[in-house]
Design an enzyme around this catalytic site. Sequence first.
Site, PDB file in Angstrom:
ATOM      1  N   PHE A   1     -40.120   7.648  18.169  1.00 36.68           N
ATOM      2  CA  PHE A   1     -40.822   8.671  17.359  1.00 36.68           C
ATOM      3  C   PHE A   1     -42.310   8.737  17.667  1.00 36.68           C
ATOM      4  O   PHE A   1     -43.128   8.880  16.750  1.00 36.68           O
ATOM      5  CB  PHE A   1     -40.656   8.387  15.849  1.00 36.68           C
TER       6      PHE A   1
ATOM      7  N   GLU B   1     -41.919   6.582  -0.238  1.00 35.44           N
ATOM      8  CA  GLU B   1     -41.537   5.324  -0.895  1.00 35.44           C
ATOM      9  C   GLU B   1     -42.541   4.217  -0.588  1.00 35.44           C
ATOM     10  O   GLU B   1     -42.872   3.402  -1.459  1.00 35.44           O
ATOM     11  CB  GLU B   1     -40.122   4.897  -0.446  1.00 35.44           C
TER      12      GLU B   1
ATOM     13  N   GLU C   1     -46.500   8.357   8.876  1.00 34.27           N
ATOM     14  CA  GLU C   1     -47.708   7.650   8.428  1.00 34.27           C
ATOM     15  C   GLU C   1     -47.570   7.103   7.006  1.00 34.27           C
ATOM     16  O   GLU C   1     -48.471   7.249   6.174  1.00 34.27           O
ATOM     17  CB  GLU C   1     -48.940   8.548   8.613  1.00 34.27           C
TER      18      GLU C   1
ATOM     19  N   GLY D   1     -33.874  36.278   0.152  1.00 37.07           N
ATOM     20  CA  GLY D   1     -33.214  36.185   1.466  1.00 37.07           C
ATOM     21  C   GLY D   1     -34.203  36.247   2.615  1.00 37.07           C
ATOM     22  O   GLY D   1     -34.026  35.582   3.642  1.00 37.07           O
TER      23      GLY D   1
ATOM     24  N   GLY E   1     -35.954  -0.624  15.388  1.00 35.00           N
ATOM     25  CA  GLY E   1     -35.649  -1.565  14.307  1.00 35.00           C
ATOM     26  C   GLY E   1     -36.807  -1.813  13.363  1.00 35.00           C
ATOM     27  O   GLY E   1     -36.727  -2.680  12.496  1.00 35.00           O
TER      28      GLY E   1
ATOM     29  N   ILE F   1     -39.243  32.700  -3.849  1.00 39.17           N
ATOM     30  CA  ILE F   1     -39.828  33.979  -4.283  1.00 39.17           C
ATOM     31  C   ILE F   1     -39.534  35.079  -3.259  1.00 39.17           C
ATOM     32  O   ILE F   1     -39.345  36.241  -3.607  1.00 39.17           O
ATOM     33  CB  ILE F   1     -41.362  33.822  -4.527  1.00 39.17           C
TER      34      ILE F   1
ATOM     35  N   PHE G   1     -50.019   6.860  20.201  1.00 34.06           N
ATOM     36  CA  PHE G   1     -50.126   5.629  19.409  1.00 34.06           C
ATOM     37  C   PHE G   1     -48.712   5.130  19.150  1.00 34.06           C
ATOM     38  O   PHE G   1     -47.892   5.863  18.586  1.00 34.06           O
ATOM     39  CB  PHE G   1     -50.831   5.978  18.094  1.00 34.06           C
TER      40      PHE G   1
ATOM     41  N   GLY H   1     -39.726   0.561  11.344  1.00 34.55           N
ATOM     42  CA  GLY H   1     -40.524   1.751  11.011  1.00 34.55           C
ATOM     43  C   GLY H   1     -41.469   1.408   9.877  1.00 34.55           C
ATOM     44  O   GLY H   1     -42.580   0.933  10.100  1.00 34.55           O
TER      45      GLY H   1
END
Length: 389
Positions: free
Chosen positions: A159, A367, A363, A340, A132, A337, A126, A134
């Site tokens: 993308f 914002e 999708e 390392g 320029g 939790i 799709f 998005g």
Amino acid sequence: MDFSLSTEERQIRDTIRSFIEREVMPLEPEVLRNERAGRPGLDPSVLRELRLKAKRMGFWGINTPEEYGGAALGPVMSAIIAMETGRTFVPFSFGGSADNILYAGNEEQRRRYLIPTIEGERRSCFAITEPGAGSDARNIRTRAVRDGGDWVINGEKTFITGGSEADFVMVFAVTDPDKGADGGVTCFLVDRDMGWKSEPIPTMGQWGPAALVFENVRVPEANVLGEVGKGFELAMQWIGQGRYLIPAGAIGAAERMLQMAIDYARIRTSMGHPIADYQAIQWMIADSQVEIEAAKWLTLYAAWRVREGLDARHASSIAKLNGAVMANQVVDRVLQIHGGMGYTKELPVERWYRELRLLRIFEGTDEIQRRTIARNLIKGHARLATIGE
Ligand SMILES: Cc1cc2nc3c(=O)[nH]c(=O)nc-3n(C[C@H](O)[C@H](O)[C@H](O)COP(=O)(O)OP(=O)(O)OC[C@H]3O[C@@H](n4cnc5c(N)ncnc54)[C@H](O)[C@@H]3O)c2cc1C
């Protein structure tokens, strides 16, 4: 108000849960090994075999109409199933589905594109996003110009999920620059052998989109999907379908990881006690479950609105925004939790940490969801203090 599932719905959920646990989760170490060696997580033949196994159990085309051989389980069950499949990071999905907008095709297009996609013989992608444009999808510049009985497409998309593997693209191009998104954008079904090129885009996660280039790609009139000038509506319809499935998948991942964190906190000792004894750890666990539960009910509410034929756009934006943020907060706490160990590639937590970041971007970014929610309220399209409406 009834929050329960029917006996049949519970059975479906339990069968899928045990399928994922028995058949899919055991592949996790192999997926990690492959990805760390720079290969795709799952060989396509393994994925095909898994899908056929699921098909033999009746799980094929979860949301596909029965007339196309699907199970047509509907939006609420689809969300519950996405929660179950989200519990593993193995890139598995049930077969037998096709993009919702392919159903808008005429009989010939359904035969050439929809049915082979449902059958798994063809792969779609799709493409609306451009370098320029998005979030500002109304501003796309890819151009399609009529030439005799054909259209000639020029432009660049970026993308595009599945863009490296797809053999056809649903591409959105401007056919009337004066009208733009208000009646001047058209969707075309364009086979790869009509001449578009793709270039993979490396990302921080395993989700590998591609850039697509259209240079004088000639497409017959018969390949217009829907009506000329009505493409932007189709694009919004495609994007709208996933708004409750994205948070549903995130809920599955977050629950699985939270369980990992609880198990680890029980056995990891520090300063003479299991870390589970410390309030700092307990609060991270508690906050995570509260947020997961909230996301679950917002998501199911959005799916329920779709099922009932109600306007689900506002509820879906809320669910998507909340679910994406929740998953990122939970994975961060789970990593914390594990100390390392959480940062190493011994465990899948760091992989989820990178992968889930995408949910806040694609999708509709956080914002853009906030913008939609606020505008709906300000313009009066949505109201506060509603229950059951
Ligand atoms: C892995 C991946 C897969 C994708 N798959 C597909 C695909 O299959 N098909 C497809 O067409 N697209 C796909 N996309 C594109 C995706 O939908 C866009 O990246 C997304 O919509 C954001 O657009 P953008 O990247 O151009 O960011 P921009 O729109 O440039 O936004 C940049 C920043 O500005 C913010 N911003 C933008 N406008 C506003 C505003 N009005 N108010 C406040 N903040 C604003 C954004 O939220 C963001 O934080 C994919 C993207 C990724 C990363």
